[in-house]
Design a protein around this motif. Structure first.
Motif, PDB file in Angstrom:
ATOM      1  N   TYR A 115     -35.379  -8.348 -43.753  1.00 28.33           N
ATOM      2  CA  TYR A 115     -35.402  -8.136 -42.695  1.00 28.33           C
ATOM      3  C   TYR A 115     -34.046  -6.949 -43.070  1.00 28.33           C
ATOM      4  N   SER A 157     -34.420  -3.206 -40.825  1.00 21.61           N
ATOM      5  CA  SER A 157     -33.963  -3.117 -39.878  1.00 21.61           C
ATOM      6  C   SER A 157     -32.820  -1.909 -39.772  1.00 21.61           C
ATOM      7  N   THR A 173     -36.603  -0.041 -39.339  1.00 19.09           N
ATOM      8  CA  THR A 173     -38.260  -0.542 -38.947  1.00 19.09           C
ATOM      9  C   THR A 173     -38.307  -0.355 -37.398  1.00 19.09           C
ATOM     10  N   SER A 174     -39.325  -0.389 -36.966  1.00 18.25           N
ATOM     11  CA  SER A 174     -39.411  -0.952 -35.148  1.00 18.25           C
ATOM     12  C   SER A 174     -39.406  -2.236 -35.316  1.00 18.25           C
ATOM     13  N   LYS A 194     -40.824  -4.762 -33.536  1.00 24.95           N
ATOM     14  CA  LYS A 194     -41.668  -5.463 -32.717  1.00 24.95           C
ATOM     15  C   LYS A 194     -42.259  -5.606 -34.365  1.00 24.95           C
ATOM     16  N   THR A 195     -42.502  -5.065 -35.464  1.00 25.94           N
ATOM     17  CA  THR A 195     -42.693  -5.710 -36.904  1.00 25.94           C
ATOM     18  C   THR A 195     -41.451  -6.110 -37.300  1.00 25.94           C
ATOM     19  N   LEU A 196     -40.358  -6.430 -37.013  1.00 30.11           N
ATOM     20  CA  LEU A 196     -39.252  -7.068 -37.457  1.00 30.11           C
ATOM     21  C   LEU A 196     -38.878  -8.482 -36.936  1.00 30.11           C
ATOM     22  N   GLU A 251     -42.363  -9.965 -35.598  1.00 29.44           N
ATOM     23  CA  GLU A 251     -43.320 -10.416 -36.154  1.00 29.44           C
ATOM     24  C   GLU A 251     -43.538 -11.223 -37.356  1.00 29.44           C
ATOM     25  N   MET A 252     -42.590 -10.387 -38.625  1.00 29.19           N
ATOM     26  CA  MET A 252     -41.818 -11.137 -39.911  1.00 29.19           C
ATOM     27  C   MET A 252     -41.296 -12.800 -39.471  1.00 29.19           C
ATOM     28  N   ASN A 292     -40.485  -8.388 -25.074  1.00 29.22           N
ATOM     29  CA  ASN A 292     -41.085  -8.167 -25.793  1.00 29.22           C
ATOM     30  C   ASN A 292     -42.280  -9.454 -24.658  1.00 29.22           C
TER      31      ASN A 292
END
Length: 272
Positions: free
Chosen positions: A87, A91, A95-96, A98-100, A102-103, A272
């Motif tokens: 992460y 970051s 990286t977006s 949203k993706t981070l 969700e991880m 979000n």
């Protein structure tokens, strides 16, 4: 006999209150944690975040073949560390959010499912603390998540420090919570400073000391103690001479800005 029973009951109460029945981890698991902590320090010398991420993923691949040697809790601890470092790299690579998020959401749910079967109060300090770290990353993009998770993060850090006042990793992370949290919600710059300082003094190895020294140096910088800041930042640099992190923080300080201030400028909340 009645007095003896009362004494035993009180003694057990002390044991439970102090967390002495928290699940221990094996020496092999502790060694694996220490190995990853050293990797966390060493990758700060990488020229790019892609290079750092590749080293973390290499460790992850190696660990995948060793999972059978560890119990479920120990595997979760190492998985947390790997994910947190991925992460961190992602970051910095842009990286977006949203993706981070969700991880971390996926790992958060995995951990919460585990705690339903094995209560968090009985978990090892490394699992509780890294659960707090996962929550901290998860809530980094939304005020709503901060409101729902913030006090749980505090409880995680407070509990591990109460159980083990010499837990350097926990002290460093708890200090960050107290530093960033508003006073009305329990934040305290003074307490943060005490924890940052203690984290340096109780560090068990070079990696723990490296990170503790950096954070404490920046607390000192914020408190107009530039000379002492430089001393502690140089100590971190001596532990990892090629550290790009130390170089970056020194440059920020030269420009009159602390690492904390620079981090605050980069952060943003997005619902979000």
């Amino acid at each position: 006999m009645i007095k003896v029973k009362k004494y035993l009951i009180l003694l057990l109460g002390v044991f439970f209150a102090s967390g002495l029945f928290a699940a221990p981890i094996s020496s092999a698991a502790q060694n694996k944690i220490d190995e990853f902590m050293k990797l966390r320090m060493d990758i700060t010398a990488c020229s790019t975040q892609q290079e750092a991420l590749a080293k973390v993923e290499s460790f992850e691949k190696q660990f995948a073949g060793q999972k059978a040697s560890f119990n479920q809790e120990e595997n979760l601890i190492i998985d947390n560390f790997i994910l947190l470092e991925k992460y961190n790299c992602l970051s910095k690579m842009g990286t977006s959010s949203k993706t981070l998020r969700e991880m971390m959401k996926t790992q958060k749910e995995t951990l919460e499912a585990y705690f339903k079967k094995s209560p968090r109060k009985q978990a090892n300090k490394w699992l509780v603390c890294t659960y707090g770290d996962v929550l901290s990353c998860f809530m980094a993009f939304s005020v709503g998540d901060v409101l729902s998770c913030g006090l749980t993060v505090k409880d995680c850090y407070d509990s591990v420090i109460k159980d083990d006042p010499t837990f350097s990793y926990g002290l460093t992370n708890a200090a960050q919570w107290y530093y960033w949290a508003p006073g009305i919600n329990g934040g305290s710059k003074k307490k943060a400073g005490q924890y940052f300082e203690r984290a340096v003094s109780v560090a068990r190895n070079d990696a723990e000391k490296y990170f503790a020294e950096i954070f404490y140096s920046q607390y000192l910088f914020e408190n107009k103690q530039a000379d002492q800041c430089a001393v502690h930042l140089n100590k971190a640099g001596a532990l990892c001479p090629a550290s790009k992190t130390v170089q970056e923080v020194k440059a920020q300080n030269t420009a009159g800005k602390s690492m904390f201030a620079a981090s605050k400028e980069k952060s943003s909340f997005k619902d979000n």
